[in-house]
Design a protein around this motif. Structure first.
Motif, PDB file in Angstrom:
ATOM      1  N   LEU A   1     -39.478  21.311   8.159  1.00 11.32           N
ATOM      2  CA  LEU A   1     -40.337  22.338   8.752  1.00 11.32           C
ATOM      3  C   LEU A   1     -40.843  23.369   7.752  1.00 11.32           C
ATOM      4  O   LEU A   1     -41.978  23.841   7.855  1.00 11.32           O
ATOM      5  CB  LEU A   1     -39.583  23.055   9.880  1.00 11.32           C
ATOM      6  N   THR A   2     -39.992  23.757   6.790  1.00  9.33           N
ATOM      7  CA  THR A   2     -40.366  24.819   5.853  1.00  9.33           C
ATOM      8  C   THR A   2     -39.925  24.453   4.447  1.00  9.33           C
ATOM      9  O   THR A   2     -39.137  23.520   4.236  1.00  9.33           O
ATOM     10  CB  THR A   2     -39.708  26.160   6.227  1.00  9.33           C
ATOM     11  N   LEU A   3     -40.403  25.217   3.496  1.00  7.17           N
ATOM     12  CA  LEU A   3     -40.038  24.996   2.103  1.00  7.17           C
ATOM     13  C   LEU A   3     -38.540  25.147   1.893  1.00  7.17           C
ATOM     14  O   LEU A   3     -37.944  24.443   1.062  1.00  7.17           O
ATOM     15  CB  LEU A   3     -40.793  25.979   1.199  1.00  7.17           C
ATOM     16  N   VAL A   4     -37.899  26.059   2.630  1.00  2.00           N
ATOM     17  CA  VAL A   4     -36.475  26.327   2.424  1.00  2.00           C
ATOM     18  C   VAL A   4     -35.588  25.452   3.298  1.00  2.00           C
ATOM     19  O   VAL A   4     -34.376  25.612   3.297  1.00  2.00           O
ATOM     20  CB  VAL A   4     -36.153  27.814   2.687  1.00  2.00           C
ATOM     21  N   GLY A   5     -36.184  24.509   4.017  1.00  2.00           N
ATOM     22  CA  GLY A   5     -35.405  23.690   4.932  1.00  2.00           C
ATOM     23  C   GLY A   5     -34.455  22.731   4.248  1.00  2.00           C
ATOM     24  O   GLY A   5     -33.418  22.392   4.794  1.00  2.00           O
TER      25      GLY A   5
ATOM     26  N   ILE B   1     -45.525  25.318  -3.788  1.00  2.28           N
ATOM     27  CA  ILE B   1     -45.894  25.044  -2.395  1.00  2.28           C
ATOM     28  C   ILE B   1     -45.505  26.245  -1.560  1.00  2.28           C
ATOM     29  O   ILE B   1     -44.415  26.812  -1.734  1.00  2.28           O
ATOM     30  CB  ILE B   1     -45.177  23.784  -1.863  1.00  2.28           C
ATOM     31  N   GLY B   2     -46.387  26.645  -0.659  1.00  2.00           N
ATOM     32  CA  GLY B   2     -46.100  27.783   0.212  1.00  2.00           C
ATOM     33  C   GLY B   2     -44.974  27.490   1.187  1.00  2.00           C
ATOM     34  O   GLY B   2     -44.732  26.331   1.559  1.00  2.00           O
ATOM     35  N   VAL B   3     -44.295  28.540   1.631  1.00  2.00           N
ATOM     36  CA  VAL B   3     -43.141  28.382   2.525  1.00  2.00           C
ATOM     37  C   VAL B   3     -43.521  27.627   3.795  1.00  2.00           C
ATOM     38  O   VAL B   3     -42.768  26.772   4.273  1.00  2.00           O
ATOM     39  CB  VAL B   3     -42.553  29.760   2.886  1.00  2.00           C
ATOM     40  N   PHE B   4     -44.700  27.911   4.345  1.00  2.00           N
ATOM     41  CA  PHE B   4     -45.130  27.266   5.597  1.00  2.00           C
ATOM     42  C   PHE B   4     -46.353  26.365   5.385  1.00  2.00           C
ATOM     43  O   PHE B   4     -47.001  25.982   6.352  1.00  2.00           O
ATOM     44  CB  PHE B   4     -45.456  28.325   6.650  1.00  2.00           C
ATOM     45  N   GLU B   5     -46.630  25.999   4.146  1.00  2.00           N
ATOM     46  CA  GLU B   5     -47.860  25.256   3.859  1.00  2.00           C
ATOM     47  C   GLU B   5     -47.898  23.895   4.543  1.00  2.00           C
ATOM     48  O   GLU B   5     -48.966  23.410   4.919  1.00  2.00           O
ATOM     49  CB  GLU B   5     -48.026  25.090   2.345  1.00  2.00           C
TER      50      GLU B   5
ATOM     51  N   VAL C   1     -41.415  37.562   2.508  1.00  2.00           N
ATOM     52  CA  VAL C   1     -41.847  37.972   1.159  1.00  2.00           C
ATOM     53  C   VAL C   1     -42.320  36.763   0.358  1.00  2.00           C
ATOM     54  O   VAL C   1     -43.349  36.814  -0.334  1.00  2.00           O
ATOM     55  CB  VAL C   1     -40.694  38.694   0.430  1.00  2.00           C
ATOM     56  N   ALA C   2     -41.573  35.641   0.453  1.00  2.00           N
ATOM     57  CA  ALA C   2     -41.975  34.436  -0.270  1.00  2.00           C
ATOM     58  C   ALA C   2     -43.239  33.826   0.326  1.00  2.00           C
ATOM     59  O   ALA C   2     -44.101  33.320  -0.397  1.00  2.00           O
ATOM     60  CB  ALA C   2     -40.840  33.420  -0.248  1.00  2.00           C
ATOM     61  N   ALA C   3     -43.361  33.891   1.665  1.00  2.00           N
ATOM     62  CA  ALA C   3     -44.510  33.276   2.336  1.00  2.00           C
ATOM     63  C   ALA C   3     -45.823  33.968   1.984  1.00  2.00           C
ATOM     64  O   ALA C   3     -46.857  33.320   1.795  1.00  2.00           O
ATOM     65  CB  ALA C   3     -44.296  33.290   3.848  1.00  2.00           C
ATOM     66  N   VAL C   4     -45.807  35.295   1.871  1.00  2.43           N
ATOM     67  CA  VAL C   4     -47.046  36.019   1.568  1.00  2.43           C
ATOM     68  C   VAL C   4     -47.316  36.094   0.073  1.00  2.43           C
ATOM     69  O   VAL C   4     -48.348  36.605  -0.350  1.00  2.43           O
ATOM     70  CB  VAL C   4     -47.018  37.442   2.168  1.00  2.43           C
ATOM     71  N   GLY C   5     -46.381  35.589  -0.720  1.00  2.00           N
ATOM     72  CA  GLY C   5     -46.607  35.510  -2.153  1.00  2.00           C
ATOM     73  C   GLY C   5     -46.384  36.797  -2.921  1.00  2.00           C
ATOM     74  O   GLY C   5     -46.900  36.940  -4.042  1.00  2.00           O
ATOM     75  N   LEU C   6     -45.625  37.736  -2.374  1.00  2.78           N
ATOM     76  CA  LEU C   6     -45.368  38.980  -3.102  1.00  2.78           C
ATOM     77  C   LEU C   6     -44.587  38.713  -4.384  1.00  2.78           C
ATOM     78  O   LEU C   6     -44.856  39.326  -5.428  1.00  2.78           O
ATOM     79  CB  LEU C   6     -44.595  39.957  -2.213  1.00  2.78           C
ATOM     80  N   VAL C   7     -43.598  37.818  -4.293  1.00  5.75           N
ATOM     81  CA  VAL C   7     -42.829  37.403  -5.467  1.00  5.75           C
ATOM     82  C   VAL C   7     -42.547  35.915  -5.326  1.00  5.75           C
ATOM     83  O   VAL C   7     -42.612  35.364  -4.220  1.00  5.75           O
ATOM     84  CB  VAL C   7     -41.489  38.176  -5.587  1.00  5.75           C
TER      85      VAL C   7
END
Length: 614
Positions: free
Chosen positions: A158-162, A183-187, A435-441
């Motif tokens: 489902l997500t990058l961290v899954g 790759i984005g967290v929810f891409e 924070v990871a999803a919006v690309g702040l860091v």
């Protein structure tokens, strides 16, 4: 210089890969030990392969490795709040005595949870709960445990961290595809939702019918391990020479291969490992051994078998002090490779191994000489104190947990109280994802920041943080990541990509992607998903460039194929966790998992092409 048209240095890498694959499959050494040896070999051969010492050690400093370490720790922080236990138990109550509803509650709850929390600890929480639930709804636990593992694997997409494979794929995307930082967290979450929906639909219909009820419902543990003839009650006659002796004295003198498990004096029961009381006339002993050995023991010491007294699981339940439990040896257990006698479980933890199940084979006698292996299911006579130790140190994964039994009689909030830091821990995890999803860091910084926040706020102790990490997986990564670098540097990936280009001339691209998915999935079922991602993504990206296919499309095909390995118990850690408790045979994973793997190969390939094109 070349060998059969392959550059010599690339041929050396292929030979090294072949040796590593053989060692991974045969498990002559644990996979993490093989990986450490691989690091040493790559460093030694470095100058001829274009791999520096820094490259050989780069797996330890790789951002994907550090992210995976951090995610293990974040998952531990969430698990310690009790929220996963509470949610799982609450949803399990929906079953209300119905086996099919129990299945729905299981797969529909564990799938979404596994999308944001590492699925291994999620399954660790669910296995004892599902085993108890199966008993309550009178359905075989085998019908629920395999779907549990598969749902956790599906949720990881489902997500990058899954799952670890997604994080590795993101790191490789940043390295190999121009213009991509990862790759984005929810891409790819849309594809993950499709996979989860299709997978759950399969598990609730075809999968339910194909999953065999290997362990009968509400089975007594003595019956489950077929120990009815190997555990007997014997009566101590007045003329018996053992009257006045202690159990230790008897066992040190006994020539028969028999273990004494309990001393029963009137209404009192004393576990053998915890008492030095002298045996008296008219006492009863619970003994363990083959029928022939028990008969010889009875004859030698002038005892009498109480044939009319049936030994059951309840025979061993003496309050909270002594009980029978099932435990599984996972890949990080220190007991793997040791003979049972060498573990000193009885001496140090007052724990006796009564039987071992392995790949459908049951070991009930001469247990001291049995060498333990990953995935073994053990029947243990143990104490609550030992259980607490096993749970804390993760030396044995326990299938039974009395907390889940109490849940069905007591108030949920009393049985599974939430930590006062639950809102804080959940807030930290959600902050990391946002924070990871919006690309702040970068995600590695966000994850490490989350670990730091959990540590300083007391949501997680340093000791628990370090113990939560599957270090064998980290060392495996540290070995295969530089192997991927060697493939790139020597042109090995390009050689394999050339073969794919040749196939593309006679096979449509869509079919080629489908076949690539199937082959990658088969490899992941044998050598673990993380190793497969590292080895196959460079080949996939190189091939995509040569045939003019979208590189990201090819990368996603490999990522999803690696993350969804259903066909073997060793292909994914969660499969191994349910293998023994479910009483499964190796063929059961092929029977239930192969159709699911093929269905998802079609669904996933089409979904990726529709969203990212070819």
């Amino acid at each position: 210089m070349s060998l059969f048209g392959i550059p010599l240095d690339a041929a050396v890498v292929f030979l090294l890969i072949a040796v590593v694959l053989i060692l991974f499959i045969s498990e002559v050494f644990p996979n993490d030990v093989t990986a450490i040896g691989l690091i040493v070999v790559l460093a030694a051969l470095g100058p001829s392969l274009g791999v520096t010492t820094a490259d050989a050690l780069s797996g330890f400093s790789n951002t994907a490795t550090l992210t995976i370490v951090a995610m293990y720790m974040l998952s531990a922080g969430i698990q310690q709040t009790g929220i996963v236990d509470r949610l799982g138990l609450y949803l399990a109550s929906i079953a209300d005595g119905d086996g099919k509803r129990a299945l729905v509650a299981t797969v529909c709850s564990v799938g979404p949870i596994a999308g944001i929390i590492n699925n291994t600890p999620v399954v660790a929480v669910y296995v004892p709960m599902i085993s108890e639930l199966a008993d309550r709804v009178n359905v075989s636990p085998s019908k629920l445990l395999l779907p549990l593992s598969y749902a956790a694997i599906l949720g990881g997409t489902l997500t990058l961290v899954g799952t670890s494979t997604n994080i590795l794929a993101s790191d490789l995307a940043g390295q190999l595809i121009d213009g991509r930082d990862g790759i984005g967290v929810f891409e790819f979450t849309i594809v993950g939702i499709v996979i989860l929906f299709v997978g759950i639909s399969y598990l609730l219909t075809v999968g339910w019918k194909l999953t065999p009820p290997r362990v009968p419902a509400a089975f007594d543990l003595i019956e489950e391990f077929s120990l009815q003839d190997h555990i007997q009650l014997v009566y101590v006659r007045e003329e018996s020479p053992i009257v006045g002796a202690t159990i230790d004295e008897i066992e040190s003198l006994a020539e028969c291969n028999v273990s004494i498990l309990q001393l029963r004096q009137g209404q009192e029961v004393f576990p053998a490992a915890q008492t030095d009381r002298p045996i008296e006339a008219s006492n009863r002993l619970t003994v363990h051994g083959s029928p022939a050995d028990v008969a010889a023991f009875v004859s030698a010491y002038m005892l009498r078998e109480l044939a009319q007294s049936t030994v059951t699981e309840e025979t061993f339940e003496t309050g909270d002090e002594n009980m029978l439990v099932k435990g599984v040896l996972l890949e990080n257990s220190p007991y793997i490779g040791m003979k049972i006698a060498e573990t000193q479980l009885q001496e140090f933890y007052t724990t006796t191994v009564l039987a071992v199940k392995r790949d459908g084979v049951l070991y009930k006698t001469d247990l001291a000489e049995v060498t333990l292996k990953e995935g073994d299911l053990l029947l243990l006579q143990t104490t609550t104190e030992a259980i607490d130790y096993f749970l804390e140190k993760a030396t044995i994964f326990l299938v039974d947990d009395s907390a889940y039994d109490r849940f069905f009689e007591e108030d949920l909030s009393e049985v599974m109280p939430l930590s006062s830091k639950t809102p804080l821990a959940v807030g930290i995890l959600l902050s990391v994802i946002i924070v990871a999803a919006v690309g702040l860091v970068p995600i590695v910084i966000a994850a490490l920041g989350g670990v730091f926040a959990m540590l300083i706020t007391g949501c997680l102790s340093p000791t628990d943080a370090y113990e939560s990490v599957s270090w064998n997986v980290i060392f495996l990564l540290a070995g295969v990541i530089p192997l991927g670098i060697a493939m790139e540097e020597t042109g090995g990936a390009a050689v394999l990509a050339t073969a794919i280009v040749t196939a593309e001339a006679v096979v449509p691209v869509v079919l080629l992607l489908f076949v690539f998915y199937i082959l990658t999935g088969l490899l992941a079922n044998v050598i673990t998903p993380v190793a497969t991602v590292v080895l196959m993504i460079p080949v996939a990206v190189d091939a995509a460039v040569r045939i003019g296919v979208n590189e990201f499309t090819m990368l996603l095909v490999v990522m999803f194929a690696s993350a969804t390995s259903f066909m073997t118990p060793v292909g994914y850690q969660t499969n191994l966790m349910v293998y023994g408790p479910g009483g499964y045979q190796f063929s059961d994973f092929i029977r239930v998992g192969a159709p699911l793997q093929i269905i998802l190969a079609v669904v996933t390939t089409i979904s990726i092409i529709l969203l990212w094109g070819v």
